[in-house]
Motif scaffolding. Structure first.
Motif, PDB file in Angstrom:
ATOM      1  N   PRO A  94       1.083  -1.013  -0.220  1.00 23.31           N
ATOM      2  CA  PRO A  94      -0.031  -0.141   0.521  1.00 23.31           C
ATOM      3  C   PRO A  94       0.534   1.493   0.064  1.00 23.31           C
ATOM      4  O   PRO A  94       0.357   1.793  -1.422  1.00 23.31           O
ATOM      5  CB  PRO A  94      -0.753   0.045   1.480  1.00 23.31           C
ATOM      6  CG  PRO A  94      -0.809  -1.655   1.211  1.00 23.31           C
ATOM      7  CD  PRO A  94       0.484  -2.351   1.139  1.00 23.31           C
ATOM      8  N   GLU A  95       1.954   1.625   0.607  1.00 23.48           N
ATOM      9  CA  GLU A  95       3.037   2.715   1.194  1.00 23.48           C
ATOM     10  C   GLU A  95       3.570   3.164  -0.371  1.00 23.48           C
ATOM     11  O   GLU A  95       3.789   4.063  -0.879  1.00 23.48           O
ATOM     12  CB  GLU A  95       3.617   2.351   1.732  1.00 23.48           C
ATOM     13  CG  GLU A  95       3.155   2.378   3.386  1.00 23.48           C
ATOM     14  CD  GLU A  95       4.411   2.219   4.352  1.00 23.48           C
ATOM     15  OE1 GLU A  95       5.117   2.884   4.034  1.00 23.48           O
ATOM     16  OE2 GLU A  95       3.587   2.004   6.046  1.00 23.48           O
ATOM     17  N   LEU A  96       3.647   1.114  -0.664  1.00 21.61           N
ATOM     18  CA  LEU A  96       4.697   1.398  -2.183  1.00 21.61           C
ATOM     19  C   LEU A  96       3.977   2.596  -3.137  1.00 21.61           C
ATOM     20  O   LEU A  96       3.868   2.804  -4.149  1.00 21.61           O
ATOM     21  CB  LEU A  96       5.001   0.396  -2.890  1.00 21.61           C
ATOM     22  CG  LEU A  96       5.606   0.887  -3.960  1.00 21.61           C
ATOM     23  CD1 LEU A  96       7.408   0.438  -3.659  1.00 21.61           C
ATOM     24  CD2 LEU A  96       5.077  -0.295  -4.942  1.00 21.61           C
ATOM     25  N   VAL A  97       2.409   2.048  -3.796  1.00 19.46           N
ATOM     26  CA  VAL A  97       1.727   2.296  -4.361  1.00 19.46           C
ATOM     27  C   VAL A  97       1.542   3.843  -4.210  1.00 19.46           C
ATOM     28  O   VAL A  97       0.994   4.351  -4.843  1.00 19.46           O
ATOM     29  CB  VAL A  97       0.090   1.129  -5.186  1.00 19.46           C
ATOM     30  CG1 VAL A  97      -0.761   1.998  -5.201  1.00 19.46           C
ATOM     31  CG2 VAL A  97       1.040  -0.268  -4.779  1.00 19.46           C
ATOM     32  N   PRO A 106       6.007   5.130 -12.026  1.00 17.12           N
ATOM     33  CA  PRO A 106       5.454   3.832 -11.744  1.00 17.12           C
ATOM     34  C   PRO A 106       6.921   2.668 -11.941  1.00 17.12           C
ATOM     35  O   PRO A 106       6.175   1.234 -11.596  1.00 17.12           O
ATOM     36  CB  PRO A 106       4.678   3.544 -13.428  1.00 17.12           C
ATOM     37  CG  PRO A 106       5.609   4.481 -14.319  1.00 17.12           C
ATOM     38  CD  PRO A 106       5.884   6.337 -13.607  1.00 17.12           C
ATOM     39  N   HIS A 107       8.138   2.965 -12.444  1.00 16.58           N
ATOM     40  CA  HIS A 107       8.649   2.324 -12.228  1.00 16.58           C
ATOM     41  C   HIS A 107       8.920   1.637 -10.292  1.00 16.58           C
ATOM     42  O   HIS A 107      10.083   0.203 -10.298  1.00 16.58           O
ATOM     43  CB  HIS A 107      10.108   3.123 -12.630  1.00 16.58           C
ATOM     44  CG  HIS A 107      10.707   3.587 -11.371  1.00 16.58           C
ATOM     45  ND1 HIS A 107      10.703   4.337 -11.717  1.00 16.58           N
ATOM     46  CD2 HIS A 107      11.174   3.329 -10.581  1.00 16.58           C
ATOM     47  CE1 HIS A 107      11.366   5.933 -10.719  1.00 16.58           C
ATOM     48  NE2 HIS A 107      11.678   4.746  -9.943  1.00 16.58           N
ATOM     49  N   LEU A 108       8.669   1.772  -9.607  1.00 11.33           N
ATOM     50  CA  LEU A 108       8.783   1.215  -8.629  1.00 11.33           C
ATOM     51  C   LEU A 108       7.786   0.384  -8.507  1.00 11.33           C
ATOM     52  O   LEU A 108       7.897  -0.414  -7.139  1.00 11.33           O
ATOM     53  CB  LEU A 108       8.070   2.640  -7.423  1.00 11.33           C
ATOM     54  CG  LEU A 108       9.365   3.822  -6.952  1.00 11.33           C
ATOM     55  CD1 LEU A 108       8.201   4.805  -6.293  1.00 11.33           C
ATOM     56  CD2 LEU A 108      10.431   3.519  -6.828  1.00 11.33           C
ATOM     57  N   VAL A 109       6.319   0.105  -9.022  1.00 11.45           N
ATOM     58  CA  VAL A 109       5.719  -1.125  -8.947  1.00 11.45           C
ATOM     59  C   VAL A 109       6.347  -2.108  -9.579  1.00 11.45           C
ATOM     60  O   VAL A 109       6.761  -3.274  -8.445  1.00 11.45           O
ATOM     61  CB  VAL A 109       3.941  -0.659  -9.040  1.00 11.45           C
ATOM     62  CG1 VAL A 109       3.417  -1.571  -9.711  1.00 11.45           C
ATOM     63  CG2 VAL A 109       3.864   0.413  -8.760  1.00 11.45           C
TER      64      VAL A 109
END
Length: 166
Positions: A94-97, A106-109
């Protein structure tokens, strides 16, 4: 269009979204086309498909059922390092999104999904999910299903498919 025809929509999207917008893009068509662990989108999708496969095997091969409520009640049975790694990875979603959306990154996802898939595959390779102990089996299947849901949601956020078999 030619690239999508060559490697597929999911692989194209993965390679375009898995890098920061201001970083150099190196698109290796051979890797994007490969159906192996070298292809990051294939690796993530395979984790999703594996969970679906375990659930199919449970009923088709073993004639067993999964009790989600019992699995949730018995999560304390999951004490192996790999299981803890998957739980920790899931808790970050959740925190990452939120961070990826807020910062338009979006690269984090994509990076997260690769890490979650690696944790899942390590667990999958180290432990049997379909075991005689019903409480342990239900707990493992519950955790695996949580991973499946997060993988599917993450892939959906990036506009990719979450196949049930590969």
């Amino acid at each position: 269009r030619d690239l999508i025809d060559e490697v597929g929509r999911d692989a194209t999207r993965w390679f375009l979204t898995s890098r920061k917008a201001d970083s150099q893009l190196t698109f290796d068509i051979d890797v994007a086309r490969a159906q192996s662990v070298d292809n990051p989108v294939y690796y993530v999708q395979m984790a999703h498909a594996r969970v679906c496969g375990v659930h199919r095997q449970l009923s088709e091969k073993h004639g067993l059922t999964w009790d989600r409520a019992n699995g949730l009640a018995k999560l304390d049975r999951l004490d192996a390092t790999q299981e803890q790694d998957v739980m920790t990875a899931l808790s970050r979603f959740p925190e990452l999104v939120e961070s990826a959306a807020t910062n338009l990154e979006p690269h984090l996802v994509a990076t997260y999904l690769g890490e979650l898939a690696a944790s899942f595959h390590a667990w999958y390779n180290a432990h049997h999910f379909i075991v005689d102990d019903a409480d342990l089996r239900d707990a493992r299947l519950t955790l695996a299903d949580a991973a499946r849901v997060v993988l599917a949601n993450g892939l959906d956020l990036l506009g990719m498919n979450a196949p049930e078999s590969m």
